[in-house]
Design a protein around this motif. Structure first.
Motif, mmCIF file in Angstrom:
data_model
loop_
_atom_site.group_PDB
_atom_site.id
_atom_site.type_symbol
_atom_site.label_atom_id
_atom_site.label_comp_id
_atom_site.label_asym_id
_atom_site.label_seq_id
_atom_site.Cartn_x
_atom_site.Cartn_y
_atom_site.Cartn_z
ATOM 1 N N ARG A 38 -4.400 26.714 -2.846
ATOM 2 C CA ARG A 38 -3.995 27.920 -3.432
ATOM 3 C C ARG A 38 -2.684 28.433 -2.667
ATOM 4 N N PHE A 39 -2.566 28.193 -1.410
ATOM 5 C CA PHE A 39 -1.455 28.546 -0.756
ATOM 6 C C PHE A 39 -0.177 27.750 -1.135
ATOM 7 N N ALA B 210 -14.663 23.590 3.607
ATOM 8 C CA ALA B 210 -14.227 23.701 2.242
ATOM 9 C C ALA B 210 -13.473 24.894 1.898
ATOM 10 N N LEU B 211 -13.682 26.008 2.752
ATOM 11 C CA LEU B 211 -12.912 27.176 2.432
ATOM 12 C C LEU B 211 -11.604 27.112 2.975
ATOM 13 N N VAL B 212 -11.253 26.174 3.901
ATOM 14 C CA VAL B 212 -9.877 26.271 4.432
ATOM 15 C C VAL B 212 -9.239 25.400 3.430
ATOM 16 N N TYR B 213 -9.596 24.287 2.615
ATOM 17 C CA TYR B 213 -8.933 23.490 1.832
ATOM 18 C C TYR B 213 -8.767 24.179 0.468
ATOM 19 N N PHE B 214 -9.879 24.982 -0.007
ATOM 20 C CA PHE B 214 -9.446 25.701 -1.178
ATOM 21 C C PHE B 214 -8.621 26.770 -0.796
ATOM 22 N N GLU C 61 -1.789 38.234 7.669
ATOM 23 C CA GLU C 61 -2.073 39.023 6.286
ATOM 24 C C GLU C 61 -1.535 38.098 5.149
ATOM 25 N N ARG C 62 -0.579 37.158 5.200
ATOM 26 C CA ARG C 62 -0.231 36.504 4.099
ATOM 27 C C ARG C 62 -1.295 35.477 3.865
ATOM 28 N N LEU C 63 -1.596 34.932 4.687
ATOM 29 C CA LEU C 63 -2.843 33.804 4.716
ATOM 30 C C LEU C 63 -3.940 34.659 4.019
ATOM 31 N N LYS C 64 -4.381 35.815 4.484
ATOM 32 C CA LYS C 64 -5.464 36.363 4.036
ATOM 33 C C LYS C 64 -5.625 36.497 2.519
ATOM 34 N N VAL C 65 -4.515 36.738 1.945
ATOM 35 C CA VAL C 65 -4.338 36.773 0.354
ATOM 36 C C VAL C 65 -5.014 35.616 -0.105
ATOM 37 N N PHE C 66 -4.804 34.369 0.213
ATOM 38 C CA PHE C 66 -5.362 33.134 -0.346
ATOM 39 C C PHE C 66 -6.759 32.977 0.181
ATOM 40 N N ILE C 67 -7.013 33.418 1.400
ATOM 41 C CA ILE C 67 -8.550 33.380 1.845
ATOM 42 C C ILE C 67 -9.368 33.848 0.909
ATOM 43 N N ASN D 287 -10.386 32.686 9.492
ATOM 44 C CA ASN D 287 -9.005 33.388 9.927
ATOM 45 C C ASN D 287 -7.880 32.162 9.890
ATOM 46 N N GLN D 288 -6.925 32.516 10.677
ATOM 47 C CA GLN D 288 -5.678 31.598 10.911
ATOM 48 C C GLN D 288 -6.105 30.757 11.829
#
Length: 204
Positions: free
Chosen positions: A100-101, A92-96, A23-29, A6-7
Motif C-alpha cells: 500500500r505504501f 504479513a502485515l509488513v508486506y501488506f 506518522e506517514r508509515l502509520k497511515v498505511f499500517i 511499527n517502523q
C-alpha cells in the motif's frame, strides 16, 4: 488506534528510508490492518485480538497464550507431529503495508489532479513497473498469510471465533490487484499425491 507493527519492526523485513516519518508509515499500517488483516482474520477474531493488546501493540500479560502465539509467533507440532515455525502476524502485515505504501507513494496529488512523482536522484518508475512491484509485495504478504491460516487451522480449538472462509483470500487482494495467488497445495481439496479434482475445477 492500536498499531500491531511499527517502523522498527518494519525495518526488520524491508530496508526503507530512515527519513520516512513514522506518522506517514502509520497511515498505511492502519489501512493494512483494517483492509487486509481484519477481513482475513474475521471481525470477531480481529477485535478480540485487539482487546488483548496494549496501546503500543504488544500483547497483554494476562492474554491467553494462544493469542500471544498468534501475534508473536511460536513453534508448534502439527497433526503429524512435525515442528512448524510460525512467525506471527508481523511479516504479513509488513508486506501488506509495504504494498500500500509503494502504490500510494508513487502518486502526488496536485491541484490539477494526481501525477506520478518525479525524483531528483533517479527516474520515477512507470505505472506497469509500480504495479508489478506492488503485486510482488502482496504476493509475499499472501504467502505469510497462508502461514497464519495454517496456524489457525492447526490450532482451531483455541480460536473458536475464527471460521475459514474462501472469501478471506479475495479480501487480501482488494481492488484491481492480483486474484487467486494463494492456490497452493496446502489449500487444495485433496492430498498432495491424490488430487481428486481436475485442476481447472480447483482454480475455479
Amino acid at each position: 488506534m492500536i498499531y500491531l507493527i511499527n517502523q522498527t519492526i518494519f525495518q526488520q523485513y524491508e530496508d526503507i528510508n530512515v527519513n520516512i516519518k513514522p506518522e506517514r508509515l502509520k497511515v498505511f499500517i492502519k489501512k493494512a490492518q483494517e483492509l487486509d488483516l481484519k477481513p482475513f482474520l474475521g471481525y470477531a477474531l480481529y477485535y478480540q485480538l485487539m482487546a488483548y493488546c496494549n496501546d503500543d501493540g504488544t500483547i497483554k500479560e494476562d492474554a491467553p497464550q494462544s493469542y500471544k502465539d498468534l501475534l508473536n509467533g511460536c513453534e508448534y507440532l502439527d497433526e503429524y507431529g512435525r515442528i512448524v515455525l510460525y512467525e506471527g502476524l508481523a511479516p504479513a502485515l509488513v508486506y501488506f503495508t509495504f504494498a500500500r505504501f509503494i502504490e500510494n507513494d508513487a502518486i502526488h496529488y496536485t491541484a490539477s489532479g494526481p501525477v506520478i512523482k518525479q525524483h531528483d536522484n533517479g527516474s520515477a518508475l512507470s505505472s506497469p513497473e509500480i504495479t508489478k512491484l506492488v503485486q510482488q509485495q502482496r504476493s509475499i504478504a499472501n504467502a505469510y498469510a497462508n502461514d497464519i491460516e495454517r496456524f489457525l487451522r492447526d490450532n482451531q480449538e483455541n480460536f473458536p471465533l475464527w471460521h475459514y472462509n474462501e472469501k478471506n483470500k479475495s479480501s487480501r487482494q482488494s481492488g484491481p490487484r492480483i486474484r487467486g495467488i494463494d492456490k497452493t497445495d496446502f489449500n487444495y481439496p485433496g492430498t498432495i499425491n491424490n488430487y481428486n479434482l481436475p485442476i481447472i475445477d480447483f482454480l475455479n
